[in-house]
Design a protein around this motif. Structure first.
Motif, PDB file in Angstrom:
ATOM      1  N   SER A 121      33.092 -19.891 -93.975  1.00 18.62           N
ATOM      2  CA  SER A 121      33.517 -20.227 -92.525  1.00 18.62           C
ATOM      3  C   SER A 121      32.246 -20.691 -91.622  1.00 18.62           C
ATOM      4  O   SER A 121      31.239 -19.887 -91.838  1.00 18.62           O
ATOM      5  N   LYS A 122      32.501 -21.486 -90.828  1.00 16.48           N
ATOM      6  CA  LYS A 122      31.411 -22.288 -90.217  1.00 16.48           C
ATOM      7  C   LYS A 122      31.186 -21.120 -88.770  1.00 16.48           C
ATOM      8  O   LYS A 122      30.226 -21.159 -88.007  1.00 16.48           O
ATOM      9  N   LYS A 123      32.093 -20.173 -88.584  1.00 12.81           N
ATOM     10  CA  LYS A 123      32.418 -19.444 -87.249  1.00 12.81           C
ATOM     11  C   LYS A 123      32.102 -18.049 -87.447  1.00 12.81           C
ATOM     12  O   LYS A 123      31.495 -17.309 -86.674  1.00 12.81           O
ATOM     13  N   ASP A 134      37.379 -18.115 -82.923  1.00 10.59           N
ATOM     14  CA  ASP A 134      36.565 -17.965 -84.322  1.00 10.59           C
ATOM     15  C   ASP A 134      37.169 -18.991 -85.363  1.00 10.59           C
ATOM     16  O   ASP A 134      36.798 -18.949 -86.535  1.00 10.59           O
ATOM     17  N   ARG A 135      37.952 -20.017 -84.785  1.00 10.64           N
ATOM     18  CA  ARG A 135      38.506 -21.022 -85.727  1.00 10.64           C
ATOM     19  C   ARG A 135      37.445 -22.198 -85.854  1.00 10.64           C
ATOM     20  O   ARG A 135      37.014 -22.749 -84.769  1.00 10.64           O
ATOM     21  N   ALA A 136      37.251 -22.459 -87.071  1.00  8.80           N
ATOM     22  CA  ALA A 136      35.969 -23.719 -87.343  1.00  8.80           C
ATOM     23  C   ALA A 136      36.870 -24.797 -87.178  1.00  8.80           C
ATOM     24  O   ALA A 136      36.116 -26.110 -86.719  1.00  8.80           O
ATOM     25  N   TYR A 137      38.269 -25.176 -87.146  1.00 12.76           N
ATOM     26  CA  TYR A 137      38.764 -26.524 -87.124  1.00 12.76           C
ATOM     27  C   TYR A 137      40.018 -26.329 -86.345  1.00 12.76           C
ATOM     28  O   TYR A 137      40.598 -25.401 -86.346  1.00 12.76           O
ATOM     29  N   SER A 138      39.874 -27.374 -85.218  1.00 12.07           N
ATOM     30  CA  SER A 138      41.079 -27.598 -84.404  1.00 12.07           C
ATOM     31  C   SER A 138      42.400 -27.948 -84.923  1.00 12.07           C
ATOM     32  O   SER A 138      42.323 -28.802 -86.047  1.00 12.07           O
ATOM     33  N   GLY A 186      42.684 -17.418-100.206  1.00  8.70           N
ATOM     34  CA  GLY A 186      43.180 -18.546-101.208  1.00  8.70           C
ATOM     35  C   GLY A 186      44.631 -19.015-100.464  1.00  8.70           C
ATOM     36  O   GLY A 186      45.114 -19.583-101.399  1.00  8.70           O
ATOM     37  N   ALA A 187      44.710 -18.310 -99.356  1.00 11.34           N
ATOM     38  CA  ALA A 187      46.127 -18.767 -98.710  1.00 11.34           C
ATOM     39  C   ALA A 187      45.976 -20.282 -98.102  1.00 11.34           C
ATOM     40  O   ALA A 187      44.841 -20.663 -97.996  1.00 11.34           O
ATOM     41  N   ASP A 188      46.860 -20.703 -97.443  1.00  6.70           N
ATOM     42  CA  ASP A 188      46.782 -22.067 -96.856  1.00  6.70           C
ATOM     43  C   ASP A 188      45.526 -22.053 -95.780  1.00  6.70           C
ATOM     44  O   ASP A 188      45.430 -21.016 -94.912  1.00  6.70           O
ATOM     45  N   TYR A 189      44.569 -23.018 -95.949  1.00  2.95           N
ATOM     46  CA  TYR A 189      43.343 -22.910 -94.901  1.00  2.95           C
ATOM     47  C   TYR A 189      43.809 -23.035 -93.332  1.00  2.95           C
ATOM     48  O   TYR A 189      43.356 -22.221 -92.674  1.00  2.95           O
ATOM     49  N   HIS A 190      44.707 -23.835 -93.288  1.00  5.08           N
ATOM     50  CA  HIS A 190      45.257 -23.859 -91.711  1.00  5.08           C
ATOM     51  C   HIS A 190      45.792 -22.614 -91.293  1.00  5.08           C
ATOM     52  O   HIS A 190      45.566 -22.062 -90.379  1.00  5.08           O
ATOM     53  N   HIS A 191      46.645 -22.084 -91.900  1.00  2.00           N
ATOM     54  CA  HIS A 191      47.286 -20.840 -91.920  1.00  2.00           C
ATOM     55  C   HIS A 191      46.310 -19.742 -91.709  1.00  2.00           C
ATOM     56  O   HIS A 191      46.474 -18.946 -90.679  1.00  2.00           O
ATOM     57  N   THR A 192      45.580 -19.895 -92.613  1.00  3.92           N
ATOM     58  CA  THR A 192      44.345 -18.509 -92.804  1.00  3.92           C
ATOM     59  C   THR A 192      43.672 -18.702 -91.215  1.00  3.92           C
ATOM     60  O   THR A 192      43.360 -17.500 -90.555  1.00  3.92           O
ATOM     61  N   GLU A 193      43.394 -19.661 -90.699  1.00  5.63           N
ATOM     62  CA  GLU A 193      42.435 -19.739 -89.307  1.00  5.63           C
ATOM     63  C   GLU A 193      43.500 -19.412 -88.188  1.00  5.63           C
ATOM     64  O   GLU A 193      42.924 -18.904 -87.278  1.00  5.63           O
ATOM     65  N   THR A 194      44.888 -19.427 -88.524  1.00  2.68           N
ATOM     66  CA  THR A 194      45.697 -19.059 -87.297  1.00  2.68           C
ATOM     67  C   THR A 194      45.593 -17.203 -87.484  1.00  2.68           C
ATOM     68  O   THR A 194      46.226 -16.794 -86.526  1.00  2.68           O
ATOM     69  N   LEU A 195      44.834 -16.814 -88.199  1.00  2.00           N
ATOM     70  CA  LEU A 195      44.990 -15.292 -88.416  1.00  2.00           C
ATOM     71  C   LEU A 195      43.615 -14.811 -87.744  1.00  2.00           C
ATOM     72  O   LEU A 195      43.320 -13.522 -87.717  1.00  2.00           O
ATOM     73  N   LEU A 196      42.899 -16.004 -87.288  1.00  2.00           N
ATOM     74  CA  LEU A 196      41.761 -15.649 -86.631  1.00  2.00           C
ATOM     75  C   LEU A 196      42.189 -15.720 -84.848  1.00  2.00           C
ATOM     76  O   LEU A 196      43.006 -16.597 -84.654  1.00  2.00           O
ATOM     77  N   ARG A 216      30.239 -28.487-108.064  1.00  2.00           N
ATOM     78  CA  ARG A 216      29.311 -28.313-106.923  1.00  2.00           C
ATOM     79  C   ARG A 216      30.058 -28.103-105.672  1.00  2.00           C
ATOM     80  O   ARG A 216      31.282 -28.433-105.394  1.00  2.00           O
ATOM     81  N   PRO A 217      29.624 -27.302-104.646  1.00  2.00           N
ATOM     82  CA  PRO A 217      30.072 -26.523-103.650  1.00  2.00           C
ATOM     83  C   PRO A 217      30.657 -27.209-102.407  1.00  2.00           C
ATOM     84  O   PRO A 217      31.148 -26.408-101.656  1.00  2.00           O
ATOM     85  N   GLY A 218      30.315 -28.467-102.301  1.00  2.00           N
ATOM     86  CA  GLY A 218      30.590 -29.348-101.034  1.00  2.00           C
ATOM     87  C   GLY A 218      29.892 -29.005 -99.976  1.00  2.00           C
ATOM     88  O   GLY A 218      30.205 -29.048 -98.740  1.00  2.00           O
ATOM     89  N   VAL A 219      28.488 -28.491-100.204  1.00  2.00           N
ATOM     90  CA  VAL A 219      27.586 -28.016 -99.053  1.00  2.00           C
ATOM     91  C   VAL A 219      27.019 -29.190 -98.288  1.00  2.00           C
ATOM     92  O   VAL A 219      26.863 -29.416 -97.178  1.00  2.00           O
ATOM     93  N   SER A 220      26.694 -30.249 -99.267  1.00  2.00           N
ATOM     94  CA  SER A 220      25.682 -31.217 -98.796  1.00  2.00           C
ATOM     95  C   SER A 220      26.023 -32.615 -99.513  1.00  2.00           C
ATOM     96  O   SER A 220      26.831 -32.709-100.765  1.00  2.00           O
TER      97      SER A 220
END
Length: 486
Positions: A449-451, A287-291, A273-283, A143-147
């Motif tokens: 992504s939420k953003k 546009d980042r969903a997590y601080s 599929g790369a590290d989630y935190h690193h992927t957000e630094t490419l934004l 299940r996709p962890g949506v709810s």
């Protein structure tokens, strides 16, 4: 609508997702920053020795079967599986060890010899663990962890108490022998947290261990990577290596492409599929969903100090997988989770794949992989690596009653700074975000992504969590979500 999809990274989750998306007719390209694909599951070949750089345990064979079945295939179409017998050995000191057989009846008998009456108790515990496995691995993790409602089923309603108790509590209620307790707590370490912080429901890992056995793919875990790559290519996926993604291009709040080696390439959808935190630094920050504060507060799975060692002789008194629990687990766990630091006396794990597989070492030689779990983000120097190698080698020689230091042909190490350099891993963690109660299912970073529109994530920092089987499942989940949202 068929889309042009770019995938960042080529670990298990990214490869799995590429297969599912290509199967749906999308034009899929995988970009890998390193020379070879596989992410953390790459391979080291040196002096005719072959080592898995990352995962070495093949558990939950049913998840692999289910993956290949989705494409009308079987694992045996691509690689040969060998069931390990015994599964592994655990040392508690000199002449003090427990060998875990490849079947539950023998394991029950072993428990009974260590602690009278524990065999019957283990049988009941394993029945519960199997029930949890059937609920979790055959249903919930897909299940996709949506709810939060995804977790509420007639089956889980009967087990709600297990989400608020811990593995540690439940094991200690039933068993008093320290050796047996440590053996039963060991499998949840794959989930990245202390047994005292892991919900009791995760006893399904004990069924994965005792109930389903431990396996070895011939030529190592990398043969599974190559299998999925072959499947992906059969489905039309394109691979580009030495392709470092340095930016995700966003326009009007939608991902429209990536910058690879400083050259922009446009697409319809980006999946990382790369590290989630690193992927957000490419934004861009907006546009980042997590601080950064969000990531700082999370419990991450350990990092590791690994040594890949070639011996010019056979190593005795060990199995393919051998655990060394001859020092305090509590103190080592504190050094990982409570007070991040190098442990005074570390527990460690050793794998000798050449015990099972002649192809990974020259004749008469032994390939050895040694792993010390460490806190992510700690200091990593060559001096510390050397110090800890000598520490574990001395204990290894004493416990297994043999001399091997002078039989080392070569050794290569891998630690925190390498996880950062090779995988852009957050603080150099080895396998993602821990599965604690507050970091389970819908409480993990989202697949979508939420953003930013048309930006998705997969892998060990999102759902369902750490480990190779969950990574395959993560790839399936994100592909289904992409299809649903098209």
């Amino acid at each position: 609508m068929k889309r042009k999809i770019y995938i960042i990274g080529s670990g298990f989750s990214a490869l799995a997702a590429s297969c599912y998306l290509a199967q749906k007719g999308h034009q899929v390209t995988v970009f890998e920053k390193n020379e070879t694909i596989g992410g953390r599951a790459r391979q080291l070949i040196k002096n005719n020795f072959t080592f898995d750089i990352g995962p070495t345990w093949y558990w939950m064979p049913d998840v692999f079967e289910r993956f290949f079945e989705d494409f009308g295939k079987k694992p045996s179409d691509y690689y040969e599986l060998i069931k390990l017998s015994p599964a592994y050995k655990v040392y508690f000191g000199v002449n003090s060890f427990v060998t875990i057989a490849d079947n539950l009846p023998e394991i029950i008998a072993t428990f009974e010899t260590v602690e009278k009456g524990s065999g019957v108790v283990l049988e009941k515990f394993m029945a519960e663990a199997q029930s949890n496995y059937d609920i979790a691995i055959k249903d919930l993790v897909y299940r996709p962890g949506v709810s939060p409602l995804e977790l509420i089923t007639p089956e889980t309603a009967l087990k709600v108490g297990q989400f608020f108790s811990t593995i540690s509590k439940e094991v200690r209620k039933r068993f008093t022998n320290d050796k047996l307790i440590q053996i039963l707590e060991f499998p949840v370490l794959f989930l990245g947290a202390k047994p005292s912080d892991t919900p009791a429901f995760y006893s399904f890992m004990n069924f994965a261990d005792f109930g389903m056995g431990t396996w070895h793919p011939k030529n190592g875990m990398y043969s599974v990577i190559l299998a999925i790559e072959n499947l992906a290519r059969e489905l039309g996926v394109t691979f580009k290596t030495n392709a470092s993604v340095d930016k995700i291009i966003v326009e009007n709040k939608k991902a429209i492409g990536i910058s690879v080696n400083n050259k922009i390439d446009y697409c319809d959808l980006v999946l990382s599929g790369a590290d989630y935190h690193h992927t957000e630094t490419l934004l861009d920050p907006i546009d980042r969903a997590y601080s950064e504060k969000y990531w700082e507060k999370k419990t991450f799975a350990p990092s590791s100090l690994l040594f890949y060692v070639g011996f010019d002789k056979k190593v005795e008194n060990v199995e393919h997988h051998t655990l060394f629990f001859d020092v305090s687990f509590k103190k080592h766990a504190e050094a990982i989770y409570d007070n991040p630091s190098w442990p005074e006396e570390p527990l460690f794990y050793a794998s000798f794949p050449s015990k099972t597989d002649d192809s990974v070492a020259p004749e008469g030689c032994e390939a050895g992989i040694f792993l010390i779990p460490l806190a992510p983000g700690i200091e990593d120097t060559e001096e510390l690596r050397e110090k800890y190698f000598l520490k574990i080698m001395s204990r290894f020689e004493e416990i297994t009653q043999q001399k091997i230091k002078n039989n080392i042909i070569f050794r290569q190490s891998f630690c925190v700074s390498d996880f950062i350099k090779d995988y852009n891993s957050y603080k150099g963690n080895a396998y993602g975000m821990a599965n604690t109660l507050l970091q389970t299912a819908f409480l993990r970073p989202k697949l979508k992504s939420k953003k930013v529109g048309n930006l998705y994530f997969t892998g060990q920092l999102t759902v369902p969590g750490p480990g190779v089987p969950p990574s395959l499942i993560s790839g399936k989940l994100v592909a289904a979500l992409i299809e649903k949202n098209k």
